[in-house]
Motif scaffolding. Structure first.
Motif, PDB file in Angstrom:
ATOM      1  N   LYS A 191       1.229  -1.121   0.189  1.00 53.47           N
ATOM      2  CA  LYS A 191      -0.082   0.066  -0.419  1.00 53.47           C
ATOM      3  C   LYS A 191       0.831   0.865   0.325  1.00 53.47           C
ATOM      4  O   LYS A 191       2.128   1.366   0.467  1.00 53.47           O
ATOM      5  CB  LYS A 191      -0.412  -0.191   1.323  1.00 53.47           C
ATOM      6  CG  LYS A 191      -2.459   1.018   1.262  1.00 53.47           C
ATOM      7  CD  LYS A 191      -2.805   0.505   2.498  1.00 53.47           C
ATOM      8  CE  LYS A 191      -2.366   0.874   3.620  1.00 53.47           C
ATOM      9  NZ  LYS A 191      -3.119   1.015   4.553  1.00 53.47           N
ATOM     10  N   PRO A 192       0.571   2.245  -0.653  1.00 52.29           N
ATOM     11  CA  PRO A 192       0.614   2.944  -1.157  1.00 52.29           C
ATOM     12  C   PRO A 192       0.694   4.272   0.046  1.00 52.29           C
ATOM     13  O   PRO A 192       0.210   4.102   1.500  1.00 52.29           O
ATOM     14  CB  PRO A 192       0.340   4.004  -1.744  1.00 52.29           C
ATOM     15  CG  PRO A 192      -0.226   3.426  -2.708  1.00 52.29           C
ATOM     16  CD  PRO A 192      -0.524   2.080  -1.863  1.00 52.29           C
ATOM     17  N   HIS A 193       2.388   4.395   1.069  1.00 56.94           N
ATOM     18  CA  HIS A 193       2.412   5.714   2.089  1.00 56.94           C
ATOM     19  C   HIS A 193       1.492   6.982   2.267  1.00 56.94           C
ATOM     20  O   HIS A 193       0.625   6.886   1.495  1.00 56.94           O
ATOM     21  CB  HIS A 193       4.113   5.862   1.837  1.00 56.94           C
ATOM     22  CG  HIS A 193       4.517   6.543   3.990  1.00 56.94           C
ATOM     23  ND1 HIS A 193       4.259   8.012   4.286  1.00 56.94           N
ATOM     24  CD2 HIS A 193       4.897   5.744   4.420  1.00 56.94           C
ATOM     25  CE1 HIS A 193       4.244   7.942   5.422  1.00 56.94           C
ATOM     26  NE2 HIS A 193       4.774   6.806   5.398  1.00 56.94           N
ATOM     27  N   ASN A 194       0.984   6.910   3.462  1.00 55.31           N
ATOM     28  CA  ASN A 194       0.252   7.882   4.256  1.00 55.31           C
ATOM     29  C   ASN A 194       0.309   9.617   3.491  1.00 55.31           C
ATOM     30  O   ASN A 194      -0.128  10.057   3.380  1.00 55.31           O
ATOM     31  CB  ASN A 194      -0.322   8.078   5.298  1.00 55.31           C
ATOM     32  CG  ASN A 194       0.885   8.146   5.790  1.00 55.31           C
ATOM     33  OD1 ASN A 194       2.100   8.780   5.607  1.00 55.31           O
ATOM     34  ND2 ASN A 194       0.203   8.703   7.121  1.00 55.31           N
ATOM     35  N   VAL A 195       2.231   9.582   3.422  1.00 59.97           N
ATOM     36  CA  VAL A 195       1.963  10.780   2.566  1.00 59.97           C
ATOM     37  C   VAL A 195       2.388  11.511   0.814  1.00 59.97           C
ATOM     38  O   VAL A 195       2.263  12.274   0.975  1.00 59.97           O
ATOM     39  CB  VAL A 195       3.350  11.181   2.826  1.00 59.97           C
ATOM     40  CG1 VAL A 195       3.632  11.485   4.189  1.00 59.97           C
ATOM     41  CG2 VAL A 195       4.543  10.937   2.235  1.00 59.97           C
ATOM     42  N   THR A 196       1.341  10.271   0.702  1.00 66.27           N
ATOM     43  CA  THR A 196       1.247   9.803  -1.347  1.00 66.27           C
ATOM     44  C   THR A 196       0.039  10.260  -1.465  1.00 66.27           C
ATOM     45  O   THR A 196      -0.942  10.351  -1.221  1.00 66.27           O
ATOM     46  CB  THR A 196       1.811   8.585  -1.368  1.00 66.27           C
ATOM     47  OG1 THR A 196       3.464   8.176  -0.877  1.00 66.27           O
ATOM     48  CG2 THR A 196       1.669   8.665  -2.923  1.00 66.27           C
TER      49      THR A 196
END
Length: 556
Positions: free
Chosen positions: A481-486
């Protein structure tokens, strides 16, 4: 008819047919700054000898299989740690030219400002080897242009160019006594020393200064200061000390580099997605035009295939349908993807057929990209949706079957094994018989390299574009899963819903189901984000540069 370059005329080709060297300026780093003549020369090269900094800039224009002998500057330290000593550029160039090869010697910036290139030209002249020079955009000129720093004003300011690595006391004294613009080629950790030399030579400490690294690339960064404050600016900004202090830098000294003017003229670094690493989960072939669009916004696209296309498990149905095309079984053929066009084209080539087999058959394409793939095949589609580019949009424009005007009532629909039934049901409702044929299978692609997976999960990407629900599921499946800043950008509500089901916060939603509208929406998001930072007096940063404490949590 376009004019013919005197360096590519038949006469010169005959003279330079064997053992010829082209000294080529590759510019400061932006591949778009290569000249037309440079591209021509690269396409005809047998051997490409390029500075490491510009190898990737020029290699894409060379033919497949071109020889690219490694060119490395070897110093005493390199020899000590066991790096093999490689032949210098002159020997590499001369050896290839003596062997009758067409050699391209590519240097950063312009060959006329490269002392080593000058020595190599003399070596060619001394041996009677024919050579030519293709000028490039000089680094000392191109980088300030991209930094928004004019070198001259309406009063015709004098401009001096200095290489800090070779400048002597006399050189510093001359430019120090001048009130013109000084362009200094140096390294990041030597900028303060060069500023000190200019002050010692007579320049006022409050003279404006701009410093740019990685100029003309999406890694470009520029600082505003004065000769007297640049060391402090670097220290406070934690720019130095740094392991990257050896990186080349261009410093512009003079009134034209004032910060107030650069705020208005910095056209490159103010692009809406400048420097953003954007993940595009599509194959290179599918993502080509999308990636070009993202680059126009200043982004750095990174393509990661999330699906692989394979032939159907049982090819007989597809074979019968293609034979039916030739024998007049169908009134229409409808293409719902670029992959469907590719599958039919490959089957045609297998049978020795070409676009002429479509004669007398009406052809429909679900959207502009699919239509472009057909045109590339030599087929102009008869029907492309005037509204929404989807199966539903295609059905809105599809004519109902009319036995008076339509001698045949059958449609050939080559598609993926996982396609929805929307188009089939709609065509049947319009009175058509449909041969719904699996032309290809879509399977999950192999995981990307470890560093890409780490960047996805660790916040190394600034944004990711999801163009379908399957790209969401497959990317999470093969890479995490993409990081939460992305920043998460989705092509439509269905894709956004799938992203949210996987715990992702959707930041950008395309106003239309189009990959190009999706890229536009992301650029608008970046522009608003930049404007908000400037209005608040905050530095403009990329999403991946956020501090850990400032990261927002995803909804789960």
């Amino acid at each position: 008819m376009s004019p013919t370059s005197p360096t590519t005329s038949p006469a010169s080709a005959a003279v330079f047919g064997h053992g010829h060297v082209t000294f080529l300026g590759a510019g400061p780093g932006d591949p778009g700054l290569l000249t037309l003549r440079a591209v021509e020369a690269l396409a005809g090269a047998d051997v490409l000898i390029a500075e490491p900094e510009v190898l990737e800039v020029v290699r894409g224009h060379a033919r497949a299989g071109v020889s690219t002998p490694e060119l490395t500057v070897v110093d005493d330290a390199s020899t000590t740690v066991g790096i093999p000593v490689l032949r210098d550029a002159t020997n590499l160039v001369m050896e290839a030219a003596r062997g009758g090869k067409r050699v391209v010697r590519a240097v950063t910036g312009d060959p006329g400002l490269d002392g080593n290139a000058g020595q190599e030209m003399l070596a060619c002249a001394n041996e009677g080897i024919a050579f030519e020079v293709v000028p490039g955009v000089a680094t000392a000129v191109g980088v300030p242009a991209y930094a928004g720093v004019p070198l001259r004003d309406a009063q015709g300011t004098d401009v001096r160019f200095v290489d800090a690595r070779t400048a002597d006391d006399r050189c510093w004294a001359e430019v120090g006594a001048s009130d013109g613009t000084v362009v200094v080629s140096t390294t990041l950790d030597a900028v303060a020393a060069a500023a000190g030399e200019l002050v010692s030579a007579g320049r006022k400490p409050d003279t404006p200064l701009t410093v740019t690294i990685a100029g003309t690339t999406t890694r470009q960064r520029t600082w505003n200061a004065t000769l007297g404050t640049i060391a402090q600016v670097f220290k406070q900004g934690k720019v130095l000390p740094s392991p990257e202090g050896h990186r080349p830098a261009i410093a512009v000294v003079g009134e034209r580099s004032a910060a107030a003017q650069r705020d208005q003229l910095s056209w490159f670094e103010s692009k809406p997605l400048f420097g953003w690493r954007v993940l595009v989960p599509r194959t290179k072939e599918q993502a080509a035009s999308l990636s070009d669009q993202l680059r126009s916004y200043g982004a750095v696209p990174h393509e990661v295939p999330t699906i692989a296309v394979e032939p159907p498990r049982t090819p007989q149905q597809m074979e019968r349908a293609v034979k039916g095309l030739v024998t007049g079984r169908y009134e229409w053929i409808a293409f719902t993807s670029v992959n469907a066009v590719k599958a039919v084209r490959e089957k045609f080539e297998e049978y020795g057929l070409d676009a002429r087999a479509f004669a007398g058959i009406k052809v429909a394409a679900v959207g502009e990209q699919t239509a472009a793939a057909l045109v590339d095949f030599g087929v102009k589609p008869d029907l492309v949706p005037s509204g929404e580019q989807s199966a539903a949009g295609l059905l809105e424009d599809w004519p109902p079957y009319d036995p008076v005007f339509d001698p045949i009532d059958r449609v050939f629909l080559p598609r993926a094994d996982i396609a929805t039934e929307t188009l089939v049901a709609g065509l049947i409702e319009l009175g058509w018989e449909v041969d719904d044929v699996t032309a290809y299978r879509t399977v999950r692609a192999s995981p990307p390299p470890a560093d890409t997976r780490e960047a996805i999960k660790g916040g190394g990407f600034d944004a990711v574009l999801f163009t379908s629900s399957s790209t969401v599921r497959n990317l999470v499946g093969i890479a995490g899963k993409p990081h939460n800043v992305t920043v998460i950008a989705c092509i439509g509500p269905a894709t956004a819903k799938t992203a949210e089901e996987h715990g992702l916060r959707v930041d950008v939603l395309s106003p239309e189901p189009s990959v190009h509208k999706l890229a536009e929406a992301l650029a608008d998001f970046g522009l608003r984000r930049r404007a908000a930072a400037l209005e608040a007096g905050d530095p403009v940063t990329r999403p991946s540069e956020r501090r850990p404490g400032a990261r927002r949590r995803r909804t789960t």
